[in-house]
Design a protein around this motif. Sequence first.
Motif, PDB file in Angstrom:
ATOM      1  N   ILE A 215      34.203  47.063  41.917  1.00 44.16           N
ATOM      2  CA  ILE A 215      35.005  46.068  41.270  1.00 44.16           C
ATOM      3  C   ILE A 215      35.417  45.439  40.653  1.00 44.16           C
ATOM      4  O   ILE A 215      36.582  45.256  39.798  1.00 44.16           O
ATOM      5  CB  ILE A 215      33.766  45.016  41.550  1.00 44.16           C
ATOM      6  CG1 ILE A 215      33.164  45.090  42.581  1.00 44.16           C
ATOM      7  CG2 ILE A 215      34.152  43.399  41.398  1.00 44.16           C
ATOM      8  CD1 ILE A 215      31.941  44.207  42.784  1.00 44.16           C
TER       9      ILE A 215
ATOM     10  N   ASP B 175      38.510  47.204  40.033  1.00 39.66           N
ATOM     11  CA  ASP B 175      39.500  46.462  40.998  1.00 39.66           C
ATOM     12  C   ASP B 175      39.635  44.730  40.316  1.00 39.66           C
ATOM     13  O   ASP B 175      41.304  44.554  40.207  1.00 39.66           O
ATOM     14  CB  ASP B 175      39.034  46.337  42.504  1.00 39.66           C
ATOM     15  CG  ASP B 175      39.851  44.972  43.852  1.00 39.66           C
ATOM     16  OD1 ASP B 175      40.364  45.671  43.933  1.00 39.66           O
ATOM     17  OD2 ASP B 175      39.889  44.230  43.700  1.00 39.66           O
ATOM     18  N   ARG B 176      38.938  44.016  39.372  1.00 40.00           N
ATOM     19  CA  ARG B 176      39.884  43.411  38.978  1.00 40.00           C
ATOM     20  C   ARG B 176      40.680  42.953  37.815  1.00 40.00           C
ATOM     21  O   ARG B 176      41.560  42.880  37.446  1.00 40.00           O
ATOM     22  CB  ARG B 176      37.957  42.284  37.853  1.00 40.00           C
ATOM     23  CG  ARG B 176      36.882  42.698  39.273  1.00 40.00           C
ATOM     24  CD  ARG B 176      36.887  40.527  39.978  1.00 40.00           C
ATOM     25  NE  ARG B 176      36.316  40.509  40.289  1.00 40.00           N
ATOM     26  CZ  ARG B 176      34.846  39.893  40.084  1.00 40.00           C
ATOM     27  NH1 ARG B 176      34.881  39.066  38.680  1.00 40.00           N
ATOM     28  NH2 ARG B 176      34.284  39.125  41.162  1.00 40.00           N
TER      29      ARG B 176
ATOM     30  N   GLU C  28      30.170  37.789  40.179  1.00 35.17           N
ATOM     31  CA  GLU C  28      29.978  38.596  40.847  1.00 35.17           C
ATOM     32  C   GLU C  28      30.517  37.792  42.047  1.00 35.17           C
ATOM     33  O   GLU C  28      31.371  37.886  42.477  1.00 35.17           O
ATOM     34  CB  GLU C  28      28.314  39.090  41.405  1.00 35.17           C
ATOM     35  CG  GLU C  28      28.410  39.745  40.148  1.00 35.17           C
ATOM     36  CD  GLU C  28      26.956  40.750  40.575  1.00 35.17           C
ATOM     37  OE1 GLU C  28      27.040  40.528  42.214  1.00 35.17           O
ATOM     38  OE2 GLU C  28      26.611  41.154  40.019  1.00 35.17           O
TER      39      GLU C  28
ATOM     40  N   GLY D  30      40.516  39.838  41.710  1.00 31.70           N
ATOM     41  CA  GLY D  30      40.962  41.498  42.054  1.00 31.70           C
ATOM     42  C   GLY D  30      41.965  42.179  43.088  1.00 31.70           C
ATOM     43  O   GLY D  30      43.116  40.765  43.278  1.00 31.70           O
TER      44      GLY D  30
END
Length: 361
Positions: free
Chosen positions: A5, A8-9, A213, A324
């Motif tokens: 994650i 992706d961000r 998150e 993301g």
Amino acid sequence: MDKNIIKDRIRGSLIGGAIGDALGYPVEFIYSFGDIQRKYGSNGITRLDTHQWWLEEYNGNGKAVISDDTQMTLFTACGLLNAKAENEPYLTSICEAYVEWLHTQMGNKKKGYDKCWISNVPELNVRRAPGNTCITSLSNILMGIEPANNSKGCGGVMRIAPIPLYGATADRMGIQEVCKLAADASEVTHQHPLGYIPSALVAYVIYKLMQDEAPIRNKYKGYILDGLYELAHMCPQHQKHVKQFAELVKTAVTLSESSVDDVSTIENHLGGGWVADEAAAIAIYCSLAHFDNFEQALTAAVNHAGDSDSTGAITGNILGAAFGYNALPQHFKEDVELHDVILHVADDLWRGETTEFLNNK
């Protein structure tokens, strides 16, 4: 947070910034929204323009080209990675990377300023409307002269996204350190307090959003206000300027709650974005007003009579960090120049080291 994650961000922030930059670049020097409408229709520019009509020479790559904003952002990233590899202070290495960027704009190479592999990318060796303050300040540094100006142009704030992206990964840097480094990296070229203080706030919100998150609009609003509070403690010697900037940002936050006309809101209340405090405020307004819609946020960020590529780039950096790469519209990703180079730099920021670029993705 899951490491994929985070990866992706980082990708989302760098590609998002490049998309905003490329979307705004064709209209950066169209000085009224009416003229933008006459060129692109009643809604202004809403899709990446791959025709490159505004460039002196069409390069024929069929992509929407990026400007100096994304060029310098990529060199910021390389400076961070070079610092780690060579055990240099981050600011020293970032400054060296900026001087290396300067050489790409001058069409020459110089021994000692050859540490960034991206200097060999042809698209990064062309002049894409570089800021005069950046060119002058870095030329002075190259000649051993300490830059001395009173510029608060947006050429500092539009390039600092890699600093919070790198720092927030694996807790490499605390948020206060990231904010200070972002401001210091901007001050290299822009010495007015309002030329570098906004960089600290943009770094703060990118850092917080990247580590969140499940980011939502109200939490983002809280990060903006918390970041202003941190600025007051970080810059006690510049309280007048911090207060001035905070008032503009709070105006942007308030307007984001009720505005129905982005163009008039930006032009009548937030400015043109040519200076750093206005550019940051416009990006905050657009990203907050359209927090759940990347496309609408970028459309708002570039369709005004101001520095459209910079306000688009900062907006894209912010929302890309929140949601993301995979959440970004596919048509934007397909049409933006240097897509694979930018992804590679993003992945290197995530890894914390420079790796070989193979142009076969």
